[in-house]
Design a protein around this motif. Structure first.
Motif, PDB file in Angstrom:
ATOM      1  N   GLN A  24       0.827  -1.205   0.000  1.00  0.00           N
ATOM      2  CA  GLN A  24       0.000   0.000   0.000  1.00  0.00           C
ATOM      3  C   GLN A  24       0.866   1.261   0.000  1.00  0.00           C
ATOM      4  N   LEU A  25       1.954   1.230   0.765  1.00  0.00           N
ATOM      5  CA  LEU A  25       2.862   2.375   0.794  1.00  0.00           C
ATOM      6  C   LEU A  25       3.528   2.581  -0.561  1.00  0.00           C
ATOM      7  N   LEU A  26       3.880   1.486  -1.212  1.00  0.00           N
ATOM      8  CA  LEU A  26       4.472   1.583  -2.548  1.00  0.00           C
ATOM      9  C   LEU A  26       3.460   2.155  -3.536  1.00  0.00           C
ATOM     10  N   MET A  27       2.212   1.743  -3.414  1.00  0.00           N
ATOM     11  CA  MET A  27       1.162   2.260  -4.288  1.00  0.00           C
ATOM     12  C   MET A  27       0.991   3.758  -4.091  1.00  0.00           C
ATOM     13  N   LEU A  28       1.035   4.214  -2.850  1.00  0.00           N
ATOM     14  CA  LEU A  28       0.960   5.647  -2.571  1.00  0.00           C
ATOM     15  C   LEU A  28       2.089   6.396  -3.268  1.00  0.00           C
ATOM     16  N   SER A  29       3.296   5.888  -3.124  1.00  0.00           N
ATOM     17  CA  SER A  29       4.474   6.534  -3.677  1.00  0.00           C
ATOM     18  C   SER A  29       4.430   6.581  -5.199  1.00  0.00           C
ATOM     19  N   ASN A  30       4.155   5.440  -5.825  1.00  0.00           N
ATOM     20  CA  ASN A  30       4.176   5.379  -7.286  1.00  0.00           C
ATOM     21  C   ASN A  30       3.037   6.169  -7.927  1.00  0.00           C
ATOM     22  N   SER A  31       1.875   6.171  -7.290  1.00  0.00           N
ATOM     23  CA  SER A  31       0.747   6.919  -7.841  1.00  0.00           C
ATOM     24  C   SER A  31       0.966   8.425  -7.705  1.00  0.00           C
ATOM     25  N   ALA A  32       1.600   8.835  -6.605  1.00  0.00           N
ATOM     26  CA  ALA A  32       1.893  10.257  -6.430  1.00  0.00           C
ATOM     27  C   ALA A  32       2.895  10.733  -7.474  1.00  0.00           C
ATOM     28  N   ALA A  33       3.873   9.898  -7.791  1.00  0.00           N
ATOM     29  CA  ALA A  33       4.927  10.289  -8.730  1.00  0.00           C
ATOM     30  C   ALA A  33       4.532  10.106 -10.192  1.00  0.00           C
ATOM     31  N   ASN A  34       3.663   9.129 -10.479  1.00  0.00           N
ATOM     32  CA  ASN A  34       3.362   8.783 -11.871  1.00  0.00           C
ATOM     33  C   ASN A  34       1.894   8.906 -12.259  1.00  0.00           C
ATOM     34  N   LEU A  36      -2.374   7.938 -11.147  1.00  0.00           N
ATOM     35  CA  LEU A  36      -3.094   6.697 -10.858  1.00  0.00           C
ATOM     36  C   LEU A  36      -3.050   5.728 -12.033  1.00  0.00           C
ATOM     37  N   GLY A  37      -3.142   6.251 -13.278  1.00  0.00           N
ATOM     38  CA  GLY A  37      -3.140   5.375 -14.441  1.00  0.00           C
ATOM     39  C   GLY A  37      -1.945   4.442 -14.475  1.00  0.00           C
ATOM     40  N   ARG A  38      -0.762   5.007 -14.272  1.00  0.00           N
ATOM     41  CA  ARG A  38       0.438   4.175 -14.248  1.00  0.00           C
ATOM     42  C   ARG A  38       0.568   3.432 -12.919  1.00  0.00           C
ATOM     43  N   GLY A  39       0.081   4.052 -11.848  1.00  0.00           N
ATOM     44  CA  GLY A  39       0.139   3.394 -10.549  1.00  0.00           C
ATOM     45  C   GLY A  39      -0.624   2.081 -10.534  1.00  0.00           C
ATOM     46  N   LEU A  40      -1.636   1.962 -11.395  1.00  0.00           N
ATOM     47  CA  LEU A  40      -2.400   0.723 -11.454  1.00  0.00           C
ATOM     48  C   LEU A  40      -1.522  -0.468 -11.853  1.00  0.00           C
ATOM     49  N   PHE A  41      -0.429  -0.206 -12.565  1.00  0.00           N
ATOM     50  CA  PHE A  41       0.478  -1.306 -12.917  1.00  0.00           C
ATOM     51  C   PHE A  41       1.200  -1.826 -11.674  1.00  0.00           C
ATOM     52  N   HIS A 103      10.208  12.601 -15.219  1.00  0.00           N
ATOM     53  CA  HIS A 103      10.303  11.416 -16.072  1.00  0.00           C
ATOM     54  C   HIS A 103       9.479  10.312 -15.425  1.00  0.00           C
ATOM     55  N   LEU A 104       8.433   9.884 -16.123  1.00  0.00           N
ATOM     56  CA  LEU A 104       7.562   8.856 -15.569  1.00  0.00           C
ATOM     57  C   LEU A 104       8.214   7.486 -15.685  1.00  0.00           C
ATOM     58  N   SER A 105       8.008   6.672 -14.654  1.00  0.00           N
ATOM     59  CA  SER A 105       8.521   5.305 -14.687  1.00  0.00           C
ATOM     60  C   SER A 105       7.753   4.501 -15.721  1.00  0.00           C
ATOM     61  N   SER A 106       8.414   3.520 -16.308  1.00  0.00           N
ATOM     62  CA  SER A 106       7.743   2.693 -17.310  1.00  0.00           C
ATOM     63  C   SER A 106       6.709   1.799 -16.631  1.00  0.00           C
ATOM     64  N   ALA A 109       8.328  -1.304 -15.246  1.00  0.00           N
ATOM     65  CA  ALA A 109       9.054  -1.083 -13.989  1.00  0.00           C
ATOM     66  C   ALA A 109       8.087  -0.988 -12.821  1.00  0.00           C
ATOM     67  N   LEU A 110       6.961  -0.317 -13.017  1.00  0.00           N
ATOM     68  CA  LEU A 110       5.974  -0.169 -11.948  1.00  0.00           C
ATOM     69  C   LEU A 110       5.351  -1.519 -11.594  1.00  0.00           C
ATOM     70  N   TRP A 111       5.054  -2.323 -12.629  1.00  0.00           N
ATOM     71  CA  TRP A 111       4.517  -3.669 -12.375  1.00  0.00           C
ATOM     72  C   TRP A 111       5.533  -4.506 -11.598  1.00  0.00           C
ATOM     73  N   LEU A 112       6.793  -4.424 -12.006  1.00  0.00           N
ATOM     74  CA  LEU A 112       7.838  -5.214 -11.358  1.00  0.00           C
ATOM     75  C   LEU A 112       8.023  -4.798  -9.898  1.00  0.00           C
ATOM     76  N   GLN A 113       7.940  -3.505  -9.630  1.00  0.00           N
ATOM     77  CA  GLN A 113       8.063  -3.037  -8.252  1.00  0.00           C
ATOM     78  C   GLN A 113       6.948  -3.613  -7.385  1.00  0.00           C
ATOM     79  N   GLY A 114       5.722  -3.572  -7.905  1.00  0.00           N
ATOM     80  CA  GLY A 114       4.601  -4.132  -7.155  1.00  0.00           C
ATOM     81  C   GLY A 114       4.750  -5.629  -6.946  1.00  0.00           C
TER      82      GLY A 114
END
Length: 207
Positions: A24-34, A36-41, A103-106, A109-114
């Protein structure tokens, strides 16, 4: 499976998810930076790992995973190190993001982090192997009940992740300049906190 049993299971899962964990914390971080659309990955990566862990539990691999102490430790600490690396990199790049177009993460990369964040807790296999039997009727077909329990868990987990990601993305879209800089730093800190949570769980289970 009766409706009463399913409702009890849903209530149990909701209670288990009431406190945010590493994913959940990772989702917060990635969605804030990239966004929600990319955060869904990130959410998709987390749910993919959960699904594989559920299948492992359903196939009777829980005992094997639990017995592999060395493998558990290696996977966990690799996940911890990976999250710390991501968090530090995000904090160090915060000022650059504030001064130019971010620069948005790919998506990969976002899927792999999750995926890695969730997979870094292989004892989740044991968790699902312990949770599911509490709601399974031995007199009914196993795989149908297993499918219902798994799909319900993934749906609830996904909704929680979307809620976290949506909130973070909404806030990020309304912050600019120095405020956005601090949001990036906080996002990186969330990743490090997620790593510390994983590490703490590893140490506690080893003691």
């Amino acid at each position: 499976m009766t409706l009463d049993t399913w409702i009890t299971y849903v209530a149990t899962v909701l209670l288990l998810m009431s406190t945010p964990g590493p994913s959940q914390l990772l989702m917060l971080s990635n969605s804030a930076a990239n966004g929600l659309g990319r955060g869904l990955f990130t959410a998709a990566g987390d749910l993919t790992a959960n699904l594989l862990q559920m299948l492992a539990a359903g196939l009777g691999l829980a005992a094997l995973i639990a017995a592999s102490g060395t493998a558990l430790a290696v996977i966990k600490w690799l996940g911890v190190a990976y999250l710390v690396f991501l968090g530090l990199r995000m904090i160090l790049k915060a000022e650059n993001k504030a001064s130019k177009v971010a620069h948005l993460s790919s998506r990969k990369a976002l899927w792999l982090q999750g995926f890695i964040t969730s997979a870094a807790n292989p004892k989740a296999v044991v968790f699902f192997a312990a949770l599911f039997p509490l709601f399974i009727d031995a007199q009914q077909p196993f795989w149908m009940q297993f499918t219902v329990l798994s799909a319900t868990y993934l749906t609830i987990d996904g909704l929680f992740l979307v809620a976290y990601g949506g909130s973070a993305s909404w806030l990020a879209n309304r912050l600019t300049g120095p405020a956005r800089l601090w949001l990036d730093r906080i996002g990186g800190s969330f990743m490090i906190v997620a790593a510390l949570l994983l590490g703490f769980k590893s140490l506690r289970s080893a003691s």
